[in-house]
Write an enzyme that holds these catalytic residues in place. Structure first.
Site, mmCIF file in Angstrom:
data_model
loop_
_atom_site.group_PDB
_atom_site.id
_atom_site.type_symbol
_atom_site.label_atom_id
_atom_site.label_comp_id
_atom_site.label_asym_id
_atom_site.label_seq_id
_atom_site.Cartn_x
_atom_site.Cartn_y
_atom_site.Cartn_z
ATOM 1 N N ASN A 1 0.331 43.665 6.723
ATOM 2 C CA ASN A 1 0.369 42.301 6.184
ATOM 3 C C ASN A 1 1.834 41.884 6.105
ATOM 4 O O ASN A 1 2.580 42.388 5.267
ATOM 5 C CB ASN A 1 -0.294 42.315 4.797
ATOM 6 C CG ASN A 1 -0.125 41.013 4.052
ATOM 7 O OD1 ASN A 1 0.266 39.995 4.620
ATOM 8 N ND2 ASN A 1 -0.432 41.037 2.755
ATOM 9 N N TRP A 2 2.216 40.991 6.979
ATOM 10 C CA TRP A 2 3.637 40.585 7.031
ATOM 11 C C TRP A 2 4.019 39.604 5.930
ATOM 12 O O TRP A 2 5.195 39.275 5.794
ATOM 13 C CB TRP A 2 3.950 39.957 8.393
ATOM 14 C CG TRP A 2 4.012 40.925 9.521
ATOM 15 C CD1 TRP A 2 3.960 42.292 9.443
ATOM 16 C CD2 TRP A 2 4.176 40.613 10.919
ATOM 17 N NE1 TRP A 2 4.069 42.843 10.702
ATOM 18 C CE2 TRP A 2 4.209 41.835 11.614
ATOM 19 C CE3 TRP A 2 4.289 39.424 11.631
ATOM 20 C CZ2 TRP A 2 4.349 41.896 13.009
ATOM 21 C CZ3 TRP A 2 4.428 39.472 13.010
ATOM 22 C CH2 TRP A 2 4.465 40.699 13.694
ATOM 23 N N LYS A 3 3.037 39.086 5.213
ATOM 24 C CA LYS A 3 3.316 38.095 4.161
ATOM 25 C C LYS A 3 4.182 36.964 4.743
ATOM 26 O O LYS A 3 4.014 36.603 5.898
ATOM 27 C CB LYS A 3 3.941 38.786 2.941
ATOM 28 C CG LYS A 3 3.094 40.000 2.502
ATOM 29 C CD LYS A 3 3.476 40.577 1.189
ATOM 30 C CE LYS A 3 2.543 41.739 0.882
ATOM 31 N NZ LYS A 3 2.762 42.307 -0.432
ATOM 32 N N HIS B 1 -6.237 38.400 -1.531
ATOM 33 C CA HIS B 1 -5.055 39.243 -1.743
ATOM 34 C C HIS B 1 -4.499 38.955 -3.141
ATOM 35 O O HIS B 1 -4.560 37.819 -3.622
ATOM 36 C CB HIS B 1 -3.998 38.950 -0.671
ATOM 37 C CG HIS B 1 -2.844 39.905 -0.756
ATOM 38 N ND1 HIS B 1 -1.811 39.714 -1.632
ATOM 39 C CD2 HIS B 1 -2.597 41.069 -0.110
ATOM 40 C CE1 HIS B 1 -0.963 40.735 -1.515
ATOM 41 N NE2 HIS B 1 -1.416 41.568 -0.598
ATOM 42 N N GLU C 1 -1.645 38.466 -4.256
ATOM 43 C CA GLU C 1 -0.669 37.368 -4.360
ATOM 44 C C GLU C 1 -1.384 36.012 -4.357
ATOM 45 O O GLU C 1 -0.944 35.074 -5.019
ATOM 46 C CB GLU C 1 0.368 37.488 -3.228
ATOM 47 C CG GLU C 1 1.338 38.624 -3.536
ATOM 48 C CD GLU C 1 1.890 39.355 -2.337
ATOM 49 O OE1 GLU C 1 1.885 38.802 -1.226
ATOM 50 O OE2 GLU C 1 2.324 40.510 -2.524
ATOM 51 N N GLU D 1 -6.196 47.382 -3.742
ATOM 52 C CA GLU D 1 -4.751 47.263 -3.880
ATOM 53 C C GLU D 1 -4.393 47.042 -5.344
ATOM 54 O O GLU D 1 -4.426 45.889 -5.823
ATOM 55 C CB GLU D 1 -4.228 46.086 -3.060
ATOM 56 C CG GLU D 1 -4.500 46.213 -1.584
ATOM 57 C CD GLU D 1 -3.534 45.364 -0.777
ATOM 58 O OE1 GLU D 1 -2.834 45.917 0.065
ATOM 59 O OE2 GLU D 1 -3.462 44.150 -1.025
ATOM 60 N N GLY E 1 4.465 46.235 -3.569
ATOM 61 C CA GLY E 1 5.867 45.863 -3.443
ATOM 62 C C GLY E 1 6.759 46.480 -4.509
ATOM 63 O O GLY E 1 7.891 46.058 -4.697
ATOM 64 N N SER F 1 2.481 49.804 -1.650
ATOM 65 C CA SER F 1 3.641 50.670 -1.373
ATOM 66 C C SER F 1 3.327 51.845 -0.455
ATOM 67 O O SER F 1 3.861 52.945 -0.637
ATOM 68 C CB SER F 1 4.278 51.148 -2.685
ATOM 69 O OG SER F 1 4.789 50.034 -3.402
ATOM 70 N N GLY G 1 2.189 46.448 3.416
ATOM 71 C CA GLY G 1 3.001 45.236 3.348
ATOM 72 C C GLY G 1 4.392 45.497 3.909
ATOM 73 O O GLY G 1 4.610 45.501 5.121
HETATM 74 P P1 PGA Z 1 3.351 46.621 -0.048
HETATM 75 O O1 PGA Z 1 2.242 45.469 0.044
HETATM 76 O O2 PGA Z 1 2.977 47.679 0.977
HETATM 77 O O3 PGA Z 1 4.651 45.946 0.260
HETATM 78 O O4 PGA Z 1 3.272 47.183 -1.428
HETATM 79 C C1 PGA Z 1 0.881 45.774 0.232
HETATM 80 C C2 PGA Z 1 0.064 44.509 0.306
HETATM 81 O O5 PGA Z 1 0.354 43.552 -0.433
HETATM 82 O O6 PGA Z 1 -0.889 44.407 1.098
#
Ligand code: PGA
Length: 248
Positions: free
Chosen positions: A7-9, A91, A93, A162, A168, A206, A227
């Site tokens: 997931n590149w966000k 997700h 976020e 998650e 993150g 992470s 991510g």
């Molecule tokens: P992260 O994000 O690997 O940077 O913790 C995971 C995600 O939000 O899918």
């Protein structure tokens, strides 16, 4: 078979997307594994064109409606037309930064299914919810809000556990914590779906090249949603290689 998803966000424009796929070397990764990348909408077309055929492309979010006056939004119909095959839904976020409710998440899942996108439903508890012993309550509430839609859709879907506190932050769930949450989700799927054992449940939060093998080896963990470490082609490929227990 395992799933490795990135997931590149809000990162990697078209140029960086092209460079990523030019560098991505999956030669040592068995063809049986599913590799999915979720770029930004602006890089979707480039990613679809530049990705090797074995990599599927997905969108990070869809609007519940198919078209209309929704400035700035992307519908599942448009994403599918542009070559997306998967859609992340719910997700953390989206839930926590954009205030997305369970009800909206359900409508987004329905939209994805209507247009042939494979939904990847994300669920997970916050740190306060974990400390209050509410992991099961929270992830089951998030799953229950969409389970009927997923089950009755009759199409394939994926779940991603998650924990919000692990995203993150450099903190990961232990393999045992991940297994426990995945088993809870699997148990609920079994009450509703004949093919419950075939639904991949990914762990995210992470995931890095140096912890991927351990997490992928945990019971009930069928893949990872990555991510930050998916932004770099070499580290994403290293994580994909960890699927076979290969040295990373
Ligand atoms: P992260 O994000 O690997 O940077 O913790 C995971 C995600 O939000 O899918």
């Amino acid at each position: 078979m395992a799933v490795v998803a990135g997931n590149w966000k809000m990162n990697h424009g078209p140029e960086a997307a092209r460079a990523f796929f030019a560098e991505l070397d999956l030669d040592d990764v068995s063809e049986e594994h599913e590799i999915v990348v979720f770029p930004t909408d602006l890089s979707l077309g480039t990613a679809v064109a530049a990705a090797p055929t074995r990599v599927s492309i997905g969108v990070q979010n869809v609007h519940p409606e198919d078209s209309g006056a929704f400035t700035g939004a992307t519908s599942a119909a448009l994403a599918a037309e542009a070559g997306a095959r998967y859609a992340l839904v719910g997700h953390s976020e989206r839930r926590h930064l954009f205030g997305e409710t369970d009800e909206e998440t359900e409508r987004k899942v329905a939209a994805a299914l209507r247009h042939g996108l494979t939904p990847v439903l994300c669920v997970g508890e916050t740190l306060d919810e974990r400390r209050a012993g509410r992991v099961e309550d929270v992830v089951l509430r998030q799953l229950d809000a969409v389970l009927e839609t997923l089950a009755d859709g009759g199409a394939r879907f994926l779940l991603a556990y998650e924990p919000v506190w692990a995203i993150g932050t450099g903190e990961t769930a232990t393999p045992a914590d991940a297994s426990a949450a995945h088993a809870t989700l699997r148990g609920r799927l079994r009450t509703r779906l004949a093919g419950a054992n075939d639904v991949p449940i990914l762990y995210g939060g992470s995931v890095k090249p140096d912890n991927a093998a351990e997490l992928l080896g945990a019971d009930e963990v069928d893949g990872v949603l990555v991510g930050g470490a998916s932004l770099d082609a070499a580290s994403f490929a290293q994580i994909a290689r960890a699927v076979d227990g290969g040295g990373v």
